[in-house]
Write a protein that holds these residues in place. Structure first.
Motif, PDB file in Angstrom:
ATOM      1  N   THR A  26    -132.053  62.462 -25.958  1.00  0.00           N
ATOM      2  CA  THR A  26    -132.822  61.318 -25.475  1.00  0.00           C
ATOM      3  C   THR A  26    -132.045  60.613 -24.380  1.00  0.00           C
ATOM      4  N   ARG A  27    -132.783  60.007 -23.442  1.00  0.00           N
ATOM      5  CA  ARG A  27    -132.156  59.328 -22.321  1.00  0.00           C
ATOM      6  C   ARG A  27    -132.318  57.820 -22.485  1.00  0.00           C
ATOM      7  N   THR A  28    -131.256  57.088 -22.224  1.00  0.00           N
ATOM      8  CA  THR A  28    -131.270  55.638 -22.345  1.00  0.00           C
ATOM      9  C   THR A  28    -130.668  55.028 -21.092  1.00  0.00           C
ATOM     10  N   GLU A  29    -130.864  53.730 -20.938  1.00  0.00           N
ATOM     11  CA  GLU A  29    -130.264  53.021 -19.817  1.00  0.00           C
ATOM     12  C   GLU A  29    -128.998  52.318 -20.310  1.00  0.00           C
ATOM     13  N   ALA A  30    -127.982  52.305 -19.478  1.00  0.00           N
ATOM     14  CA  ALA A  30    -126.774  51.557 -19.818  1.00  0.00           C
ATOM     15  C   ALA A  30    -127.102  50.070 -19.820  1.00  0.00           C
ATOM     16  N   PRO A  31    -126.399  49.276 -20.601  1.00  0.00           N
ATOM     17  CA  PRO A  31    -126.670  47.845 -20.623  1.00  0.00           C
ATOM     18  C   PRO A  31    -126.403  47.206 -19.279  1.00  0.00           C
ATOM     19  N   ALA A  32    -127.184  46.191 -18.959  1.00  0.00           N
ATOM     20  CA  ALA A  32    -127.006  45.508 -17.679  1.00  0.00           C
ATOM     21  C   ALA A  32    -125.687  44.757 -17.672  1.00  0.00           C
ATOM     22  N   GLY A  33    -125.040  44.745 -16.522  1.00  0.00           N
ATOM     23  CA  GLY A  33    -123.757  44.074 -16.411  1.00  0.00           C
ATOM     24  C   GLY A  33    -123.925  42.605 -16.073  1.00  0.00           C
ATOM     25  N   PRO A  34    -122.820  41.889 -15.965  1.00  0.00           N
ATOM     26  CA  PRO A  34    -122.880  40.482 -15.612  1.00  0.00           C
ATOM     27  C   PRO A  34    -123.378  40.323 -14.186  1.00  0.00           C
ATOM     28  N   ARG A  35    -124.014  39.195 -13.904  1.00  0.00           N
ATOM     29  CA  ARG A  35    -124.510  38.946 -12.558  1.00  0.00           C
ATOM     30  C   ARG A  35    -123.321  38.768 -11.624  1.00  0.00           C
ATOM     31  N   THR A  36    -123.369  39.436 -10.510  1.00  0.00           N
ATOM     32  CA  THR A  36    -122.267  39.391  -9.563  1.00  0.00           C
ATOM     33  C   THR A  36    -122.839  39.527  -8.173  1.00  0.00           C
ATOM     34  N   ASP A  37    -122.129  39.011  -7.161  1.00  0.00           N
ATOM     35  CA  ASP A  37    -122.710  39.123  -5.829  1.00  0.00           C
ATOM     36  C   ASP A  37    -122.585  40.561  -5.351  1.00  0.00           C
ATOM     37  N   PRO A  38    -123.571  41.017  -4.566  1.00  0.00           N
ATOM     38  CA  PRO A  38    -123.615  42.433  -4.179  1.00  0.00           C
ATOM     39  C   PRO A  38    -122.378  42.902  -3.435  1.00  0.00           C
ATOM     40  N   ALA A  39    -121.848  42.056  -2.527  1.00  0.00           N
ATOM     41  CA  ALA A  39    -120.671  42.487  -1.765  1.00  0.00           C
ATOM     42  C   ALA A  39    -119.485  42.743  -2.678  1.00  0.00           C
ATOM     43  N   ALA A  40    -119.287  41.863  -3.659  1.00  0.00           N
ATOM     44  CA  ALA A  40    -118.181  42.051  -4.599  1.00  0.00           C
ATOM     45  C   ALA A  40    -118.397  43.290  -5.449  1.00  0.00           C
ATOM     46  N   ASP A  41    -119.644  43.549  -5.832  1.00  0.00           N
ATOM     47  CA  ASP A  41    -119.948  44.723  -6.648  1.00  0.00           C
ATOM     48  C   ASP A  41    -119.683  46.009  -5.871  1.00  0.00           C
ATOM     49  N   VAL A  42    -120.136  46.052  -4.626  1.00  0.00           N
ATOM     50  CA  VAL A  42    -119.911  47.249  -3.809  1.00  0.00           C
ATOM     51  C   VAL A  42    -118.428  47.437  -3.533  1.00  0.00           C
ATOM     52  N   LEU A  43    -117.706  46.351  -3.280  1.00  0.00           N
ATOM     53  CA  LEU A  43    -116.261  46.451  -3.057  1.00  0.00           C
ATOM     54  C   LEU A  43    -115.566  47.015  -4.287  1.00  0.00           C
ATOM     55  N   ALA A  44    -115.963  46.546  -5.478  1.00  0.00           N
ATOM     56  CA  ALA A  44    -115.355  47.059  -6.710  1.00  0.00           C
ATOM     57  C   ALA A  44    -115.640  48.550  -6.868  1.00  0.00           C
ATOM     58  N   MET A  45    -116.890  48.965  -6.619  1.00  0.00           N
ATOM     59  CA  MET A  45    -117.222  50.386  -6.723  1.00  0.00           C
ATOM     60  C   MET A  45    -116.412  51.205  -5.726  1.00  0.00           C
ATOM     61  N   ALA A  46    -116.275  50.690  -4.499  1.00  0.00           N
ATOM     62  CA  ALA A  46    -115.528  51.423  -3.478  1.00  0.00           C
ATOM     63  C   ALA A  46    -114.067  51.577  -3.873  1.00  0.00           C
ATOM     64  N   ARG A  47    -113.483  50.513  -4.409  1.00  0.00           N
ATOM     65  CA  ARG A  47    -112.086  50.609  -4.843  1.00  0.00           C
ATOM     66  C   ARG A  47    -111.922  51.680  -5.919  1.00  0.00           C
ATOM     67  N   ILE A  48    -112.860  51.721  -6.841  1.00  0.00           N
ATOM     68  CA  ILE A  48    -112.781  52.696  -7.930  1.00  0.00           C
ATOM     69  C   ILE A  48    -112.926  54.115  -7.396  1.00  0.00           C
ATOM     70  N   VAL A  49    -113.910  54.334  -6.520  1.00  0.00           N
ATOM     71  CA  VAL A  49    -114.166  55.674  -5.999  1.00  0.00           C
ATOM     72  C   VAL A  49    -113.009  56.153  -5.128  1.00  0.00           C
ATOM     73  N   PHE A  50    -112.476  55.272  -4.271  1.00  0.00           N
ATOM     74  CA  PHE A  50    -111.370  55.689  -3.417  1.00  0.00           C
ATOM     75  C   PHE A  50    -110.074  55.839  -4.203  1.00  0.00           C
TER      76      PHE A  50
END
Length: 375
Positions: free
Chosen positions: A214-238
């Protein structure tokens, strides 16, 4: 915490390893110079790997970025997936996702990001036209669009055809450019009414498959501004990209010292060589595990800002040590600019510069902890 890859993540990583291993060879990389390998990019897109990121999540993308780093493959894969596909999937409107994601999945749309944010880009209050300069943006010369955060932390998707792109050569061959915006018109990610809060529903890229299928959705995260969220993802990926670079550098050093003899025995039998390689291995594992943890938390909707900074710090500080060790363990051969190990050295140092020096990252992490902000 459970970093065990899912079946889909394992399959995608194995496919990526095979494609990168077959096409990102030393000979092809040397022939590409400082440009991108267009054939390799087409092969990755034909295999459906950019589109697969929607299913395998940020942790899956880290696994794929590792394989890119392991071969120092000259394609905008990690950049376009995080600044394009994941950014649009998480922060775009429904109309933007329907319109933009197909091109990002098949590779006809390539997005890079003017990150980390510098505050040099301003959006006009009345017309939304963008002005400002970003001195260097990785893979900008290959991109059809660039994701730009403005001073108010809003995200704008700007066609590179509407901006001035001046070629810039970096330490690593990342097809970088200087971005000049002089009244460029961008599309605001999230729509004109969006401010600085991410969507609260789980993005399409965080779907999970349970053992029963069965497929489920991950729980929603805390509200955060998009720029900070993308920066965090970029740091993790790089950081994941750096883990691959370090693993590739160390693997070459191990192979070389196992066959290179000194005083009648292989270099790898000398204790000093073994200790240096062991330290490099532990540093590589530290980069990998912190990147995995940050990506897993992000996928699960848990606070991950501190963990992204921790992964970036390990990737920056430990990454430098590993690529220096890889070059030093090659002895005189490591000084040859045409030797394959030198490419790993260049990538490791470039990633160190891109992620930010260790003291800056520690200062930001300290501020985050001191202010008691969600992490």
């Amino acid at each position: 915490m459970d970093f065990t890859p899912t079946e889909e993540q394992c399959a995608a990583q194995e496919l990526a390893a095979r494609i990168f291993g077959d096409l990102a060879t030393h000979e092809r990389l040397a022939a590409a110079g400082t440009g991108t390998d267009a054939e390799l990019w087409k092969a990755l897109c034909a295999a459906g790997l950019p589109g697969a990121v929607e299913e395998i999540g940020l942790l899956g993308l880290v696994l794929l970025a590792e394989e890119q780093g392991r071969t120092t493959a000259q394609v905008p894969f990690a950049a376009s997936c995080v600044f394009g596909l994941l950014a649009v999937a998480r922060h775009g409107t429904e109309e933007q996702r329907e319109r933009l994601l197909p091109g990002l999945r098949d590779g006809t749309t390539v997005v890079t990001g003017a990150f980390p944010p510098t505050g040099h880009v301003r959006a006009g209050a009345a017309d939304g036209l963008l002005t400002g300069v970003v001195e260097w943006v990785p893979w900008l010369r290959d991109a059809t669009h660039v994701l730009v955060p403005d001073r108010e932390a809003a995200l704008w998707l700007v066609p590179t055809a509407d901006a001035l792109v001046e070629p810039v050569e970096l330490t690593a061959p990342w097809a970088a450019g200087r971005l000049v915006l002089d009244g460029a018109r961008g599309e605001r990610l999230g729509g004109t009414g969006a401010r600085t809060e991410a969507r609260t529903e789980a993005p399409e890229g965080t779907r999970r498959e349970a053992p029963d299928g069965t497929r489920t959705e991950a729980p929603a995260g805390p509200r955060t501004d998009p720029a900070a969220d993308v920066l965090a993802m970029a740091r993790i990926v790089f950081a994941g990209l750096q883990a691959g670079v370090c693993a590739g550098s160390l693997a070459r050093a191990v192979a070389y010292t196992s066959v290179r003899e000194q005083f009648g025995r292989p270099l790898s039998t000398h204790q000093a060589v073994q200790l240096r390689a062991a330290d490099a291995h532990m540093d590589t594992e530290a980069i990998r595990v912190t990147a995995y943890e940050a990506a897993w938390r992000h996928d699960e909707g848990l606070p991950a800002a501190e963990h992204a900074l921790t992964a970036a710090w390990w990737a920056s500080e430990a990454g430098k040590r590993v690529v220096h060790a890889g070059q030093h363990l090659h002895g005189g051969m490591g000084a040859d600019l045409d030797h394959p190990v030198h490419r790993y050295f260049l990538w490791g140092r470039q990633l160190d510069a891109y992620l930010g020096c260790g003291t800056e990252l520690l200062a930001e992490l300290g501020d985050l902890i001191a202010n008691g902000e969600p992490s």
